[in-house]
Design an enzyme around this catalytic site. Structure first.
Site, PDB file in Angstrom:
ATOM      1  N   PRO A 167       0.789  -1.229   0.000  1.00  0.00           N
ATOM      2  CA  PRO A 167       0.000   0.000   0.000  1.00  0.00           C
ATOM      3  C   PRO A 167       0.823   1.282   0.000  1.00  0.00           C
ATOM      4  CG  PRO A 167      -0.118  -1.093   2.133  1.00  0.00           C
ATOM      5  CD  PRO A 167       0.537  -2.056   1.186  1.00  0.00           C
ATOM      6  N   ASN A 168       0.328   2.242  -0.756  1.00  0.00           N
ATOM      7  CA  ASN A 168       0.853   3.613  -0.852  1.00  0.00           C
ATOM      8  C   ASN A 168       2.127   3.731  -1.675  1.00  0.00           C
ATOM      9  OD1 ASN A 168      -1.200   4.946   0.732  1.00  0.00           O
ATOM     10  ND2 ASN A 168      -0.320   3.895   2.500  1.00  0.00           N
ATOM     11  N   ARG A 178       5.483  12.069  -3.270  1.00  0.00           N
ATOM     12  CA  ARG A 178       5.348  12.578  -1.899  1.00  0.00           C
ATOM     13  C   ARG A 178       6.513  12.052  -1.059  1.00  0.00           C
ATOM     14  NH1 ARG A 178       1.405  14.644  -3.691  1.00  0.00           N
ATOM     15  NH2 ARG A 178      -0.819  14.353  -3.351  1.00  0.00           N
ATOM     16  N   TYR A 197      11.409   8.382   1.282  1.00  0.00           N
ATOM     17  CA  TYR A 197      11.291   7.252   0.346  1.00  0.00           C
ATOM     18  C   TYR A 197      12.009   7.459  -0.989  1.00  0.00           C
ATOM     19  CZ  TYR A 197       7.828   5.784   3.743  1.00  0.00           C
ATOM     20  OH  TYR A 197       7.214   5.414   4.907  1.00  0.00           O
ATOM     21  N   ASN A 236       7.827  -5.704  -0.898  1.00  0.00           N
ATOM     22  CA  ASN A 236       7.775  -4.586   0.040  1.00  0.00           C
ATOM     23  C   ASN A 236       6.304  -4.454   0.406  1.00  0.00           C
ATOM     24  OD1 ASN A 236       7.744  -2.297   1.549  1.00  0.00           O
ATOM     25  ND2 ASN A 236       8.922  -1.034   0.119  1.00  0.00           N
ATOM     26  N   ALA A 258       3.095  -0.799   4.872  1.00  0.00           N
ATOM     27  CA  ALA A 258       2.608  -0.825   6.256  1.00  0.00           C
ATOM     28  C   ALA A 258       2.050  -2.197   6.654  1.00  0.00           C
ATOM     29  CB  ALA A 258       1.542   0.249   6.444  1.00  0.00           C
ATOM     30  N   HIS A 298       3.857  -4.577   9.085  1.00  0.00           N
ATOM     31  CA  HIS A 298       3.773  -4.473  10.542  1.00  0.00           C
ATOM     32  C   HIS A 298       2.414  -4.891  11.094  1.00  0.00           C
ATOM     33  CE1 HIS A 298       7.211  -2.088   9.426  1.00  0.00           C
ATOM     34  NE2 HIS A 298       6.449  -1.183   8.851  1.00  0.00           N
ATOM     35  N   GLU A 335      12.162  -9.906   1.856  1.00  0.00           N
ATOM     36  CA  GLU A 335      11.445  -8.693   2.271  1.00  0.00           C
ATOM     37  C   GLU A 335      12.366  -7.488   2.070  1.00  0.00           C
ATOM     38  OE1 GLU A 335      10.356  -8.885   6.409  1.00  0.00           O
ATOM     39  OE2 GLU A 335       9.865  -6.756   6.484  1.00  0.00           O
ATOM     40  N   HIS A 345      12.727  -3.043   2.110  1.00  0.00           N
ATOM     41  CA  HIS A 345      12.181  -1.742   2.502  1.00  0.00           C
ATOM     42  C   HIS A 345      13.094  -0.638   2.007  1.00  0.00           C
ATOM     43  CE1 HIS A 345       9.110  -3.494   4.984  1.00  0.00           C
ATOM     44  NE2 HIS A 345      10.024  -4.327   5.434  1.00  0.00           N
ATOM     45  N   LEU A 346      12.488   0.435   1.568  1.00  0.00           N
ATOM     46  CA  LEU A 346      13.251   1.615   1.161  1.00  0.00           C
ATOM     47  C   LEU A 346      13.962   2.224   2.367  1.00  0.00           C
ATOM     48  CD1 LEU A 346      10.288   2.894  -0.902  1.00  0.00           C
ATOM     49  CD2 LEU A 346      12.555   2.671  -1.922  1.00  0.00           C
ATOM     50  N   SER A 347      13.209   2.447   3.417  1.00  0.00           N
ATOM     51  CA  SER A 347      13.758   3.078   4.620  1.00  0.00           C
ATOM     52  C   SER A 347      14.268   2.000   5.571  1.00  0.00           C
ATOM     53  CB  SER A 347      12.667   3.919   5.305  1.00  0.00           C
ATOM     54  OG  SER A 347      11.585   3.096   5.709  1.00  0.00           O
ATOM     55  N   ARG A 365      13.321   3.976  12.603  1.00  0.00           N
ATOM     56  CA  ARG A 365      12.089   4.761  12.582  1.00  0.00           C
ATOM     57  C   ARG A 365      11.246   4.450  13.829  1.00  0.00           C
ATOM     58  NH1 ARG A 365       9.360   4.612   6.908  1.00  0.00           N
ATOM     59  NH2 ARG A 365       8.376   6.466   7.818  1.00  0.00           N
TER      60      ARG A 365
HETATM   61  O1  CA2 Z   1      10.507   1.734   3.932  1.00  0.00           O
HETATM   62  C1  CA2 Z   1       9.658   1.054   3.347  1.00  0.00           C
HETATM   63  O2  CA2 Z   1       9.831   0.570   2.235  1.00  0.00           O
HETATM   64  C2  CA2 Z   1       8.280   0.859   3.997  1.00  0.00           C
HETATM   65  O3  CA2 Z   1       7.841  -0.456   3.661  1.00  0.00           O
HETATM   66  C3  CA2 Z   1       7.372   1.899   3.414  1.00  0.00           C
HETATM   67  C4  CA2 Z   1       5.982   1.890   4.047  1.00  0.00           C
HETATM   68  C5  CA2 Z   1       6.082   1.958   5.564  1.00  0.00           C
HETATM   69  O4  CA2 Z   1       4.788   1.848   6.132  1.00  0.00           O
HETATM   70  C6  CA2 Z   1       6.963   0.870   6.114  1.00  0.00           C
HETATM   71  O5  CA2 Z   1       7.064   1.032   7.521  1.00  0.00           O
HETATM   72  C7  CA2 Z   1       8.357   0.947   5.518  1.00  0.00           C
HETATM   73  C8  CA2 Z   1       5.165   3.091   3.573  1.00  0.00           C
HETATM   74  C9  CA2 Z   1       5.063   3.207   2.111  1.00  0.00           C
HETATM   75  C10 CA2 Z   1       4.450   4.537   1.798  1.00  0.00           C
HETATM   76  O6  CA2 Z   1       4.928   4.983   0.575  1.00  0.00           O
HETATM   77  C11 CA2 Z   1       4.807   6.304   0.294  1.00  0.00           C
HETATM   78  C12 CA2 Z   1       5.457   6.738  -0.815  1.00  0.00           C
HETATM   79  C13 CA2 Z   1       5.416   8.059  -1.139  1.00  0.00           C
HETATM   80  C14 CA2 Z   1       4.667   8.927  -0.377  1.00  0.00           C
HETATM   81  C15 CA2 Z   1       3.998   8.478   0.720  1.00  0.00           C
HETATM   82  C16 CA2 Z   1       4.057   7.153   1.062  1.00  0.00           C
END
Ligand code: CA2
Length: 146
Positions: free
Chosen positions: A5-6, A13, A18, A69, A72, A75, A93, A95-97, A102
């Site tokens: 998601p997202n 954004r 990210y 990936n 959210a 978690h 698995e 993750h970008l961050s 965090r």
């Molecule tokens: O760091 C990651 O890849 C995450 O999976 C990204 C998720 C976050 O909930 C995880 O804790 C870590 C969130 C993805 C949201 O992506 C966005 C991208 C651009 C703007 C807003 C959100």
């Protein structure tokens, strides 16, 4: 490659967290890396848990591994974890961050214990490292599957 998601918002954004690449650009990089590794990749993104569960089920018999990936859902989702465990495909698995730098609620992953490994914190490079790790695993640790 499953994007949760997202992640469709990538590049539009929150570039500070990210990065500035779009999802399409990340997918293109994965395609290029896949060619280098002689691996065929199919990518999909969904904001819906059940659709991701269906995609994991559909991978069985079609794909040899999963790069995910889960965003959210990493978690929160016992359903995604159960689906990955059920199909029993090697899963990496990504993750970008760096989820451990965090908020506390991001430190726990439901997927990590059933994944072969996790790569977190390298931005778009996490995906390429994850793909390399999955290819290496498939070629060396379960040669009967490739
Ligand atoms: O760091 C990651 O890849 C995450 O999976 C990204 C998720 C976050 O909930 C995880 O804790 C870590 C969130 C993805 C949201 O992506 C966005 C991208 C651009 C703007 C807003 C959100």
């Amino acid at each position: 490659m499953l994007h949760g998601p997202n992640l469709n918002l990538l590049g539009q954004r929150e570039p500070g967290i990210y990065g500035s690449l779009s999802l399409a650009e990340i997918n293109r990089q994965l395609e290029v890396e896949g060619k280098n590794l002689a691996i065929e990749i199919s990518t999909m993104q969904s904001n819906h848990e059940g659709i991701l569960v269906d995609a994991i089920h559909d991978a069985l018999g079609k794909h040899q591994g999963i790069l995910i990936n889960a965003g959210a859902y990493t978690h929160t989702s016992v359903a995604l974890r159960d689906a990955i465990a059920a199909v029993n495909l090697p899963t990496v698995e990504v993750h970008l961050s760096n989820i451990y730098r965090r908020e506390e609620f991001r430190h726990h992953s439901y997927i990590a214990p059933i994944a072969i490994g996790q790569i977190s914190g390298f931005g778009a490079q996490s995906y390429l490292l994850g793909l390399q790790a999955l290819a290496y695993y498939l070629r060396t640790k379960c040669e009967d599957k490739v």
